[in-house]
Scaffold this motif. Structure first.
Motif, PDB file in Angstrom:
ATOM      1  N   GLU A  40       0.847  -1.190   0.000  1.00  0.00           N
ATOM      2  CA  GLU A  40       0.000   0.000   0.000  1.00  0.00           C
ATOM      3  C   GLU A  40       0.887   1.246   0.000  1.00  0.00           C
ATOM      4  O   GLU A  40       1.973   1.240   0.589  1.00  0.00           O
ATOM      5  CB  GLU A  40      -0.903   0.047   1.239  1.00  0.00           C
ATOM      6  N   ILE A  41       0.420   2.301  -0.655  1.00  0.00           N
ATOM      7  CA  ILE A  41       1.078   3.605  -0.614  1.00  0.00           C
ATOM      8  C   ILE A  41       0.149   4.574   0.110  1.00  0.00           C
ATOM      9  O   ILE A  41      -1.034   4.680  -0.214  1.00  0.00           O
ATOM     10  CB  ILE A  41       1.394   4.122  -2.023  1.00  0.00           C
ATOM     11  N   PRO A  46      -1.568  12.088   8.833  1.00  0.00           N
ATOM     12  CA  PRO A  46      -1.487  11.327  10.082  1.00  0.00           C
ATOM     13  C   PRO A  46      -2.697  10.440  10.352  1.00  0.00           C
ATOM     14  O   PRO A  46      -2.540   9.296  10.806  1.00  0.00           O
ATOM     15  CB  PRO A  46      -1.346  12.420  11.151  1.00  0.00           C
ATOM     16  N   ALA A  47      -3.905  10.944  10.090  1.00  0.00           N
ATOM     17  CA  ALA A  47      -5.096  10.142  10.367  1.00  0.00           C
ATOM     18  C   ALA A  47      -5.113   8.889   9.498  1.00  0.00           C
ATOM     19  O   ALA A  47      -5.454   7.794   9.969  1.00  0.00           O
ATOM     20  CB  ALA A  47      -6.360  10.970  10.125  1.00  0.00           C
ATOM     21  N   ARG A  48      -4.740   9.027   8.230  1.00  0.00           N
ATOM     22  CA  ARG A  48      -4.748   7.880   7.329  1.00  0.00           C
ATOM     23  C   ARG A  48      -3.631   6.889   7.684  1.00  0.00           C
ATOM     24  O   ARG A  48      -3.821   5.671   7.638  1.00  0.00           O
ATOM     25  CB  ARG A  48      -4.614   8.352   5.879  1.00  0.00           C
ATOM     26  N   ILE A  49      -2.459   7.423   8.031  1.00  0.00           N
ATOM     27  CA  ILE A  49      -1.354   6.536   8.424  1.00  0.00           C
ATOM     28  C   ILE A  49      -1.743   5.762   9.682  1.00  0.00           C
ATOM     29  O   ILE A  49      -1.533   4.544   9.774  1.00  0.00           O
ATOM     30  CB  ILE A  49      -0.065   7.336   8.666  1.00  0.00           C
ATOM     31  N   THR A  50      -2.314   6.453  10.656  1.00  0.00           N
ATOM     32  CA  THR A  50      -2.714   5.789  11.904  1.00  0.00           C
ATOM     33  C   THR A  50      -3.757   4.717  11.638  1.00  0.00           C
ATOM     34  O   THR A  50      -3.663   3.597  12.170  1.00  0.00           O
ATOM     35  CB  THR A  50      -3.262   6.819  12.896  1.00  0.00           C
ATOM     36  N   ALA A  51      -4.750   5.027  10.825  1.00  0.00           N
ATOM     37  CA  ALA A  51      -5.794   4.047  10.523  1.00  0.00           C
ATOM     38  C   ALA A  51      -5.212   2.837   9.796  1.00  0.00           C
ATOM     39  O   ALA A  51      -5.590   1.691  10.080  1.00  0.00           O
ATOM     40  CB  ALA A  51      -6.883   4.699   9.672  1.00  0.00           C
ATOM     41  N   LEU A  53      -2.095   1.691   9.979  1.00  0.00           N
ATOM     42  CA  LEU A  53      -1.291   0.902  10.915  1.00  0.00           C
ATOM     43  C   LEU A  53      -2.157   0.199  11.950  1.00  0.00           C
ATOM     44  O   LEU A  53      -1.861  -0.938  12.340  1.00  0.00           O
ATOM     45  CB  LEU A  53      -0.263   1.799  11.601  1.00  0.00           C
ATOM     46  N   ARG A  54      -3.227   0.840  12.377  1.00  0.00           N
ATOM     47  CA  ARG A  54      -4.128   0.176  13.333  1.00  0.00           C
ATOM     48  C   ARG A  54      -4.707  -1.106  12.711  1.00  0.00           C
ATOM     49  O   ARG A  54      -4.801  -2.145  13.361  1.00  0.00           O
ATOM     50  CB  ARG A  54      -5.240   1.129  13.756  1.00  0.00           C
ATOM     51  N   ARG A  55      -5.053  -1.005  11.436  1.00  0.00           N
ATOM     52  CA  ARG A  55      -5.601  -2.175  10.739  1.00  0.00           C
ATOM     53  C   ARG A  55      -4.551  -3.261  10.554  1.00  0.00           C
ATOM     54  O   ARG A  55      -4.812  -4.433  10.813  1.00  0.00           O
ATOM     55  CB  ARG A  55      -6.166  -1.741   9.386  1.00  0.00           C
ATOM     56  N   THR A  56      -3.357  -2.892  10.102  1.00  0.00           N
ATOM     57  CA  THR A  56      -2.352  -3.922   9.825  1.00  0.00           C
ATOM     58  C   THR A  56      -1.773  -4.511  11.110  1.00  0.00           C
ATOM     59  O   THR A  56      -1.446  -5.700  11.155  1.00  0.00           O
ATOM     60  CB  THR A  56      -1.220  -3.356   8.949  1.00  0.00           C
ATOM     61  N   LEU A  57      -1.675  -3.695  12.167  1.00  0.00           N
ATOM     62  CA  LEU A  57      -1.192  -4.235  13.438  1.00  0.00           C
ATOM     63  C   LEU A  57      -2.169  -5.230  14.043  1.00  0.00           C
ATOM     64  O   LEU A  57      -1.770  -6.117  14.803  1.00  0.00           O
ATOM     65  CB  LEU A  57      -0.938  -3.084  14.421  1.00  0.00           C
ATOM     66  N   ALA A  58      -3.430  -5.111  13.692  1.00  0.00           N
ATOM     67  CA  ALA A  58      -4.431  -6.050  14.196  1.00  0.00           C
ATOM     68  C   ALA A  58      -4.394  -7.380  13.454  1.00  0.00           C
ATOM     69  O   ALA A  58      -5.012  -8.350  13.899  1.00  0.00           O
ATOM     70  CB  ALA A  58      -5.826  -5.437  14.088  1.00  0.00           C
ATOM     71  N   GLY A  59      -3.692  -7.445  12.341  1.00  0.00           N
ATOM     72  CA  GLY A  59      -3.610  -8.667  11.555  1.00  0.00           C
ATOM     73  C   GLY A  59      -2.338  -9.444  11.846  1.00  0.00           C
ATOM     74  O   GLY A  59      -1.482  -9.013  12.632  1.00  0.00           O
ATOM     75  N   GLN A  79       4.894   8.792  15.346  1.00  0.00           N
ATOM     76  CA  GLN A  79       3.752   9.195  16.168  1.00  0.00           C
ATOM     77  C   GLN A  79       2.509   8.369  15.837  1.00  0.00           C
ATOM     78  O   GLN A  79       1.743   7.981  16.735  1.00  0.00           O
ATOM     79  CB  GLN A  79       3.457  10.680  15.950  1.00  0.00           C
ATOM     80  N   CYS A  80       2.321   8.086  14.551  1.00  0.00           N
ATOM     81  CA  CYS A  80       1.127   7.333  14.139  1.00  0.00           C
ATOM     82  C   CYS A  80       1.200   5.880  14.608  1.00  0.00           C
ATOM     83  O   CYS A  80       0.178   5.288  14.977  1.00  0.00           O
ATOM     84  CB  CYS A  80       0.966   7.395  12.626  1.00  0.00           C
TER      85      CYS A  80
END
Length: 261
Positions: A40-41, A46-51, A53-59, A79-80
């Motif tokens: 993914e690119i 920041p909001a998009r990066i955080t979202a 990473l939150r999704r991929t860290l949950a996998g 920070q994200c």
């Protein structure tokens, strides 16, 4: 084990720079008998990066993230990542020493002594602020480290730094995964045939041989070759061999013209 790649930076999406990470990561993984499952690119939002990473860290996937770990206002990845994990940023003590050593080295090269308490050098220490619990990824180019947390590995956007750091992560953390699955791929070029005619053959082969995947890459042709479809199978070697033989037999039956790749 699946591997993913996140490439961060507005400069890629705007076209100011062309991404080089995707083909190199595919190469680094391939040299070790591994494959990239997705990429993914993401821009410097920041909001998009955080979202993301939150999704991929949950996998469950192992993820490499390239870019955005510097200390300028458009660098948000550290920070994200902390926000996605719900942990604070902390100054990593070993990372601090590495950054300070780089500051001293740069000052010596300029023929002066480093002032570690100057505002600009204190700002540089932000490059050693990582989500709590992070481990360092060594940087052989200038010693400014990346960081690992959970199954995510964060490296700079500069290829000269990122690529050896990714190789280090693979060799030191995932060597037990190298070349665990034997894989094969075989393909041919089918000339002047519509994909719709070949689709039933492809579906039949994937049903009959669950250890393979069939692919088709159409081409309108160019000065060197006429219209064709690259048709092939990849996966478990014995099933690839059997499926490819069956593919050729069916193409012969319908009198399709083809050449082996």
């Amino acid at each position: 084990m699946a591997f993913g790649l996140i490439i961060i930076g507005d400069e890629i999406l705007s076209g100011k720079r062309s991404d080089k990470h995707l083909p190199k990561v595919i190469e680094l993984l391939g040299e070790r008998g591994l494959q990239l499952a997705w990429a993914e690119i993401v821009g410097d939002d920041p909001a998009r990066i955080t979202a993301t990473l939150r999704r991929t860290l949950a996998g469950p996937d192992v993820v490499f993230s390239c870019g955005g770990i510097g200390a300028t206002p458009d660098d948000h990845t550290r920070q994200c990542a902390a926000a996605a994990l719900g942990v604070p940023l902390e100054l990593h003590q070993e990372g601090k020493l590495l950054v300070q050593e780089r500051i001293r080295e740069t000052a010596r090269e300029a023929g002066r002594e480093a002032d570690l308490e100057s505002p600009d050098n204190l700002q540089r220490l932000k490059m050693a602020e990582f989500p709590a619990g992070s481990r360092l990824i060594p940087n052989p180019y200038n010693r400014i480290p990346g960081f690992t947390i959970a199954h995510h590995h964060f490296v700079p956007g500069f290829p000269v730094m990122a690529w050896p750091m990714i190789a280090w992560v693979l060799d030191n953390l995932y060597a037990d995964q190298f070349h665990r699955e034997a894989r094969a791929e075989r393909a041919l070029l089918v000339y002047e045939q519509p994909e719709s005619l070949l689709t039933p053959l492809m579906e039949m082969l994937e049903t009959r041989y669950p250890g393979i995947r069939v692919f088709s890459l159409p081409s309108v042709g160019d000065a060197q070759t006429r219209r064709h479809i690259e048709l092939g199978v990849k996966g478990e070697p014995e099933q690839v061999a059997a499926a490819f033989d069956e593919m050729q037999a069916e193409l012969d039956r319908i009198a399709a013209e083809y050449t082996l790749v």
